[in-house]
Design a protein around this motif. Sequence first.
Motif, PDB file in Angstrom:
ATOM      1  N   ILE A  82     -18.683 -22.723 -44.178  1.00 37.43           N
ATOM      2  CA  ILE A  82     -18.542 -21.852 -45.352  1.00 37.43           C
ATOM      3  C   ILE A  82     -19.306 -20.544 -45.148  1.00 37.43           C
ATOM      4  O   ILE A  82     -18.834 -19.471 -45.532  1.00 37.43           O
ATOM      5  CB  ILE A  82     -18.971 -22.585 -46.640  1.00 37.43           C
ATOM      6  N   LEU A  83     -20.465 -20.613 -44.520  1.00 32.65           N
ATOM      7  CA  LEU A  83     -21.210 -19.388 -44.204  1.00 32.65           C
ATOM      8  C   LEU A  83     -20.399 -18.498 -43.259  1.00 32.65           C
ATOM      9  O   LEU A  83     -20.285 -17.289 -43.481  1.00 32.65           O
ATOM     10  CB  LEU A  83     -22.564 -19.718 -43.580  1.00 32.65           C
ATOM     11  N   LEU A  84     -19.824 -19.099 -42.231  1.00 34.78           N
ATOM     12  CA  LEU A  84     -19.021 -18.327 -41.282  1.00 34.78           C
ATOM     13  C   LEU A  84     -17.792 -17.735 -41.960  1.00 34.78           C
ATOM     14  O   LEU A  84     -17.459 -16.570 -41.736  1.00 34.78           O
ATOM     15  CB  LEU A  84     -18.604 -19.208 -40.099  1.00 34.78           C
ATOM     16  N   ILE A  85     -17.151 -18.526 -42.794  1.00 31.00           N
ATOM     17  CA  ILE A  85     -15.983 -18.030 -43.524  1.00 31.00           C
ATOM     18  C   ILE A  85     -16.382 -16.853 -44.414  1.00 31.00           C
ATOM     19  O   ILE A  85     -15.679 -15.846 -44.487  1.00 31.00           O
ATOM     20  CB  ILE A  85     -15.327 -19.153 -44.338  1.00 31.00           C
ATOM     21  N   GLY A  86     -17.526 -16.970 -45.079  1.00 32.50           N
ATOM     22  CA  GLY A  86     -18.004 -15.884 -45.935  1.00 32.50           C
ATOM     23  C   GLY A  86     -18.208 -14.585 -45.165  1.00 32.50           C
ATOM     24  O   GLY A  86     -17.943 -13.500 -45.685  1.00 32.50           O
ATOM     25  N   LEU A  87     -18.653 -14.700 -43.920  1.00 27.15           N
ATOM     26  CA  LEU A  87     -18.831 -13.513 -43.082  1.00 27.15           C
ATOM     27  C   LEU A  87     -17.493 -12.977 -42.568  1.00 27.15           C
ATOM     28  O   LEU A  87     -17.288 -11.770 -42.492  1.00 27.15           O
ATOM     29  CB  LEU A  87     -19.730 -13.844 -41.885  1.00 27.15           C
ATOM     30  N   LEU A  88     -16.587 -13.869 -42.220  1.00 28.45           N
ATOM     31  CA  LEU A  88     -15.349 -13.486 -41.549  1.00 28.45           C
ATOM     32  C   LEU A  88     -14.194 -13.129 -42.478  1.00 28.45           C
ATOM     33  O   LEU A  88     -13.324 -12.344 -42.112  1.00 28.45           O
ATOM     34  CB  LEU A  88     -14.906 -14.620 -40.613  1.00 28.45           C
ATOM     35  N   LYS A  89     -14.172 -13.693 -43.687  1.00 27.30           N
ATOM     36  CA  LYS A  89     -12.973 -13.542 -44.524  1.00 27.30           C
ATOM     37  C   LYS A  89     -12.692 -12.116 -45.002  1.00 27.30           C
ATOM     38  O   LYS A  89     -11.529 -11.791 -45.213  1.00 27.30           O
ATOM     39  CB  LYS A  89     -12.974 -14.529 -45.685  1.00 27.30           C
ATOM     40  N   PRO A  90     -13.668 -11.232 -45.117  1.00 28.36           N
ATOM     41  CA  PRO A  90     -13.287  -9.860 -45.467  1.00 28.36           C
ATOM     42  C   PRO A  90     -12.506  -9.153 -44.345  1.00 28.36           C
ATOM     43  O   PRO A  90     -11.853  -8.153 -44.582  1.00 28.36           O
ATOM     44  CB  PRO A  90     -14.622  -9.157 -45.706  1.00 28.36           C
ATOM     45  N   THR A  91     -12.581  -9.680 -43.140  1.00 30.41           N
ATOM     46  CA  THR A  91     -11.987  -9.018 -41.988  1.00 30.41           C
ATOM     47  C   THR A  91     -10.762  -9.754 -41.435  1.00 30.41           C
ATOM     48  O   THR A  91      -9.853  -9.131 -40.909  1.00 30.41           O
ATOM     49  CB  THR A  91     -13.044  -8.880 -40.869  1.00 30.41           C
ATOM     50  N   LEU A 137     -14.226 -16.077 -22.456  1.00 34.53           N
ATOM     51  CA  LEU A 137     -13.353 -15.625 -23.534  1.00 34.53           C
ATOM     52  C   LEU A 137     -13.869 -16.006 -24.919  1.00 34.53           C
ATOM     53  O   LEU A 137     -13.738 -15.225 -25.865  1.00 34.53           O
ATOM     54  CB  LEU A 137     -11.938 -16.163 -23.329  1.00 34.53           C
ATOM     55  N   ASN A 138     -14.447 -17.197 -25.062  1.00 40.10           N
ATOM     56  CA  ASN A 138     -14.973 -17.599 -26.369  1.00 40.10           C
ATOM     57  C   ASN A 138     -16.112 -16.688 -26.810  1.00 40.10           C
ATOM     58  O   ASN A 138     -16.155 -16.256 -27.962  1.00 40.10           O
ATOM     59  CB  ASN A 138     -15.439 -19.059 -26.358  1.00 40.10           C
ATOM     60  N   ASP A 139     -17.027 -16.389 -25.893  1.00 42.78           N
ATOM     61  CA  ASP A 139     -18.124 -15.480 -26.239  1.00 42.78           C
ATOM     62  C   ASP A 139     -17.580 -14.092 -26.550  1.00 42.78           C
ATOM     63  O   ASP A 139     -18.037 -13.430 -27.485  1.00 42.78           O
ATOM     64  CB  ASP A 139     -19.148 -15.403 -25.105  1.00 42.78           C
ATOM     65  N   GLN A 140     -16.588 -13.655 -25.769  1.00 43.52           N
ATOM     66  CA  GLN A 140     -15.993 -12.337 -26.016  1.00 43.52           C
ATOM     67  C   GLN A 140     -15.329 -12.310 -27.390  1.00 43.52           C
ATOM     68  O   GLN A 140     -15.400 -11.318 -28.104  1.00 43.52           O
ATOM     69  CB  GLN A 140     -14.988 -11.981 -24.925  1.00 43.52           C
ATOM     70  N   MET A 141     -14.672 -13.423 -27.762  1.00 44.97           N
ATOM     71  CA  MET A 141     -14.035 -13.496 -29.076  1.00 44.97           C
ATOM     72  C   MET A 141     -15.083 -13.373 -30.188  1.00 44.97           C
ATOM     73  O   MET A 141     -14.875 -12.662 -31.174  1.00 44.97           O
ATOM     74  CB  MET A 141     -13.252 -14.815 -29.220  1.00 44.97           C
ATOM     75  N   MET A 142     -16.229 -14.036 -30.010  1.00 52.60           N
ATOM     76  CA  MET A 142     -17.276 -13.954 -31.021  1.00 52.60           C
ATOM     77  C   MET A 142     -17.870 -12.547 -31.090  1.00 52.60           C
ATOM     78  O   MET A 142     -18.112 -12.033 -32.180  1.00 52.60           O
ATOM     79  CB  MET A 142     -18.355 -15.009 -30.760  1.00 52.60           C
ATOM     80  N   VAL A 143     -18.094 -11.911 -29.927  1.00 52.05           N
ATOM     81  CA  VAL A 143     -18.622 -10.548 -29.906  1.00 52.05           C
ATOM     82  C   VAL A 143     -17.648  -9.610 -30.617  1.00 52.05           C
ATOM     83  O   VAL A 143     -18.050  -8.778 -31.444  1.00 52.05           O
ATOM     84  CB  VAL A 143     -18.891 -10.070 -28.453  1.00 52.05           C
ATOM     85  N   THR A 144     -16.372  -9.770 -30.331  1.00 54.61           N
ATOM     86  CA  THR A 144     -15.346  -8.928 -30.949  1.00 54.61           C
ATOM     87  C   THR A 144     -15.307  -9.144 -32.460  1.00 54.61           C
ATOM     88  O   THR A 144     -15.193  -8.178 -33.227  1.00 54.61           O
ATOM     89  CB  THR A 144     -13.972  -9.221 -30.321  1.00 54.61           C
ATOM     90  N   ALA A 145     -15.419 -10.390 -32.900  1.00 57.43           N
ATOM     91  CA  ALA A 145     -15.420 -10.687 -34.342  1.00 57.43           C
ATOM     92  C   ALA A 145     -16.622 -10.049 -35.024  1.00 57.43           C
ATOM     93  O   ALA A 145     -16.493  -9.473 -36.110  1.00 57.43           O
ATOM     94  CB  ALA A 145     -15.411 -12.201 -34.565  1.00 57.43           C
ATOM     95  N   VAL A 146     -17.785 -10.126 -34.406  1.00 60.15           N
ATOM     96  CA  VAL A 146     -18.986  -9.514 -34.992  1.00 60.15           C
ATOM     97  C   VAL A 146     -18.817  -8.000 -35.065  1.00 60.15           C
ATOM     98  O   VAL A 146     -19.144  -7.384 -36.082  1.00 60.15           O
ATOM     99  CB  VAL A 146     -20.260  -9.915 -34.217  1.00 60.15           C
ATOM    100  N   HIS A 147     -18.291  -7.400 -34.006  1.00 55.78           N
ATOM    101  CA  HIS A 147     -18.025  -5.958 -34.051  1.00 55.78           C
ATOM    102  C   HIS A 147     -17.094  -5.619 -35.210  1.00 55.78           C
ATOM    103  O   HIS A 147     -17.325  -4.649 -35.945  1.00 55.78           O
ATOM    104  CB  HIS A 147     -17.407  -5.462 -32.735  1.00 55.78           C
ATOM    105  N   ALA A 148     -16.045  -6.416 -35.395  1.00 51.42           N
ATOM    106  CA  ALA A 148     -15.083  -6.149 -36.474  1.00 51.42           C
ATOM    107  C   ALA A 148     -15.748  -6.262 -37.843  1.00 51.42           C
ATOM    108  O   ALA A 148     -15.530  -5.423 -38.722  1.00 51.42           O
ATOM    109  CB  ALA A 148     -13.895  -7.106 -36.372  1.00 51.42           C
ATOM    110  N   ILE A 149     -16.564  -7.293 -38.034  1.00 53.66           N
ATOM    111  CA  ILE A 149     -17.276  -7.477 -39.308  1.00 53.66           C
ATOM    112  C   ILE A 149     -18.173  -6.271 -39.580  1.00 53.66           C
ATOM    113  O   ILE A 149     -18.147  -5.691 -40.666  1.00 53.66           O
ATOM    114  CB  ILE A 149     -18.120  -8.769 -39.281  1.00 53.66           C
TER     115      ILE A 149
END
Length: 174
Positions: A82-91, A137-149
């Motif tokens: 739920i914490l992760l969703i809260g961070l990711l759902k606006p993006t 790729l998994n780490d890159q996906m997380m880095v990309t998601a954080v950049h997007a947020i």
Amino acid sequence: MADSFERYHKWEQHLAEVTLPKWDELPKFDLYMDQVVAYVNDTLGPLDVDSVTPAMINNYVKHNIILAPVKKKYQVMQVADILLIGLLKPTYAMDTIRQGMDQVTASLFPKRAYDTFIDLMLSGLRGDLPEAPADNLNDQMMVTAVHAILDKMKSEQLLSLTKEIVTPKPVEQK
């Protein structure tokens, strides 16, 4: 204008001071819905993201985004989700969030995946998130998601501050 620029830098400094819990800092006991809502909103509140509501959490369960509670109690895994969703759902769309979480946890234990994401998020909030590609790729996906947020948060803050300086004129229909 200089005042707005200063306010933006103060906002960035505020972000750098935000803390997010690692897995071992999450509640060690199961929580009822109202406790989950309060915990998540208190945790994410300093980031000014939308609040989580009981209806939202019920929808996450209904649509298999998170696991159902056991005897109306949510465990650490669900709270982390739920914490992760809260961070990711606006993006990101919910199905993208769930697919990403499933993909990352397919190769990393949930605790390690969560902690890695939180470490990246905290680095991003401090302004020292690496631009270089990650090791996999998994780490890159997380880095990309954080950049997007962070890019979304920064754009919205900048837009808000620039609106205070100049209010755009509405487009006239002819």
